[in-house]
Design a protein around this motif. Sequence first.
Motif, PDB file in Angstrom:
ATOM      1  N   ILE A 138       0.843  -1.205   0.000  1.00 27.90           N
ATOM      2  CA  ILE A 138       0.000   0.000   0.000  1.00 27.90           C
ATOM      3  C   ILE A 138       0.874   1.250   0.000  1.00 27.90           C
ATOM      4  O   ILE A 138       0.592   2.219  -0.720  1.00 27.90           O
ATOM      5  N   LEU A 139       1.942   1.246   0.784  1.00 29.89           N
ATOM      6  CA  LEU A 139       2.858   2.394   0.811  1.00 29.89           C
ATOM      7  C   LEU A 139       3.533   2.575  -0.548  1.00 29.89           C
ATOM      8  O   LEU A 139       3.745   3.706  -0.992  1.00 29.89           O
ATOM      9  N   GLU A 140       3.853   1.487  -1.205  1.00 32.67           N
ATOM     10  CA  GLU A 140       4.435   1.584  -2.552  1.00 32.67           C
ATOM     11  C   GLU A 140       3.430   2.187  -3.519  1.00 32.67           C
ATOM     12  O   GLU A 140       3.805   2.968  -4.411  1.00 32.67           O
ATOM     13  N   ALA A 141       2.146   1.864  -3.348  1.00 38.90           N
ATOM     14  CA  ALA A 141       1.113   2.441  -4.211  1.00 38.90           C
ATOM     15  C   ALA A 141       0.970   3.941  -3.957  1.00 38.90           C
ATOM     16  O   ALA A 141       0.779   4.723  -4.898  1.00 38.90           O
ATOM     17  N   ILE A 142       1.069   4.346  -2.694  1.00 39.83           N
ATOM     18  CA  ILE A 142       1.019   5.780  -2.370  1.00 39.83           C
ATOM     19  C   ILE A 142       2.204   6.495  -3.015  1.00 39.83           C
ATOM     20  O   ILE A 142       2.060   7.585  -3.582  1.00 39.83           O
ATOM     21  N   GLU A 164      -6.622  15.511  -4.004  1.00 39.82           N
ATOM     22  CA  GLU A 164      -5.744  14.339  -4.002  1.00 39.82           C
ATOM     23  C   GLU A 164      -4.523  14.565  -3.127  1.00 39.82           C
ATOM     24  O   GLU A 164      -4.115  13.684  -2.374  1.00 39.82           O
ATOM     25  N   ILE A 165      -3.951  15.752  -3.205  1.00 39.74           N
ATOM     26  CA  ILE A 165      -2.764  16.051  -2.408  1.00 39.74           C
ATOM     27  C   ILE A 165      -3.101  16.081  -0.922  1.00 39.74           C
ATOM     28  O   ILE A 165      -2.371  15.536  -0.093  1.00 39.74           O
ATOM     29  N   HIS A 166      -4.229  16.662  -0.567  1.00 42.28           N
ATOM     30  CA  HIS A 166      -4.633  16.726   0.836  1.00 42.28           C
ATOM     31  C   HIS A 166      -4.959  15.334   1.379  1.00 42.28           C
ATOM     32  O   HIS A 166      -4.682  15.037   2.545  1.00 42.28           O
ATOM     33  N   GLN A 167      -5.546  14.472   0.539  1.00 40.33           N
ATOM     34  CA  GLN A 167      -5.841  13.114   0.972  1.00 40.33           C
ATOM     35  C   GLN A 167      -4.556  12.359   1.298  1.00 40.33           C
ATOM     36  O   GLN A 167      -4.473  11.662   2.311  1.00 40.33           O
ATOM     37  N   ARG A 223       6.503  11.454   3.447  1.00 39.76           N
ATOM     38  CA  ARG A 223       6.108  12.791   3.893  1.00 39.76           C
ATOM     39  C   ARG A 223       7.103  13.834   3.394  1.00 39.76           C
ATOM     40  O   ARG A 223       6.714  14.945   3.003  1.00 39.76           O
ATOM     41  N   HIS A 224       8.381  13.483   3.396  1.00 40.30           N
ATOM     42  CA  HIS A 224       9.397  14.396   2.848  1.00 40.30           C
ATOM     43  C   HIS A 224       9.153  14.610   1.354  1.00 40.30           C
ATOM     44  O   HIS A 224       9.199  15.751   0.864  1.00 40.30           O
ATOM     45  N   SER A 225       8.862  13.521   0.639  1.00 40.32           N
ATOM     46  CA  SER A 225       8.583  13.638  -0.795  1.00 40.32           C
ATOM     47  C   SER A 225       7.316  14.451  -1.042  1.00 40.32           C
ATOM     48  O   SER A 225       7.222  15.189  -2.032  1.00 40.32           O
ATOM     49  N   PHE A 226       6.351  14.325  -0.131  1.00 45.77           N
ATOM     50  CA  PHE A 226       5.111  15.086  -0.268  1.00 45.77           C
ATOM     51  C   PHE A 226       5.390  16.584  -0.241  1.00 45.77           C
ATOM     52  O   PHE A 226       4.856  17.346  -1.049  1.00 45.77           O
ATOM     53  N   TRP A 227       6.234  17.017   0.675  1.00 50.41           N
ATOM     54  CA  TRP A 227       6.527  18.446   0.767  1.00 50.41           C
ATOM     55  C   TRP A 227       7.302  18.928  -0.451  1.00 50.41           C
ATOM     56  O   TRP A 227       7.118  20.063  -0.906  1.00 50.41           O
ATOM     57  N   ILE A 228       8.145  18.063  -1.023  1.00 55.22           N
ATOM     58  CA  ILE A 228       8.830  18.440  -2.261  1.00 55.22           C
ATOM     59  C   ILE A 228       7.818  18.595  -3.387  1.00 55.22           C
ATOM     60  O   ILE A 228       7.860  19.558  -4.160  1.00 55.22           O
TER      61      ILE A 228
END
Length: 256
Positions: A138-142, A164-167, A223-228
Amino acid sequence: MYYQLTETLIESTQADCLNNSVPFIAVLTPEEWKSDRDRFGLELDMELDANPHKITKAESNYNSITGSLSFIDMSNIGGTHSFATFVIYDKGIIFVDHDGYTADSIARLQRTRKWRYPCPERFLYDFLAYTIADDLSILEAIEARMDEIEQRILANTELEQPHEIHQIRNDLLDLRSYYNQLINLAEELEDNELNLFEENNLRFFHLFGDRVDRLQNIVQSLRHSFWICRSHRWTLKRTVLLRFLRFFPQCSFLCP
């Protein structure tokens, strides 16, 4: 449902479990727990949580460990969690199942697991490990979703994807809290404050904690990748706005 913990989980009765030296596993409904709890000879300093708070925790009592287990549905991370409370004492482990998830999980272990050296510690490891068995995929899918969003942003094909980004952001926050609770649970069990577990078997709790810690590290990386990704999105929006202002300088007050 009652099981005796031998090389496999053997279905049994309450009377046989309480009168036998073999460790037992009980899966009860909240109503069964209320009616039968006095038969187990427990001295609880605190009540099992009758109103689930949807968290995972464990606490030591006078002669037992009580706690709660909140299981995330990885197909709907922000949705309703499955929930159970539990008691661990010298005769066995009692689960109070609030929605059927725990009963189904243990029934699956009964069908699929066989232990060379059966013990409560190994049973708990296998049960808890089963609840996170699909988490890595599941994490790989995220991660794949985040990569796709980032590529679309960098390709300037889509600027607006707030839902999508907020989810994803909310899912990662939920998972961070979830894994922290599981790590704390593993540490509490490994501490073995009441000497309910065999010293040589404490490694199973350590192994489970390590597995969850690896998942937690993946969440931190995501989470780090999300902020990038979010930074790319805002950088692109600013670039578009600056291009717009070249043609409409009278709107320059819009640019921060």
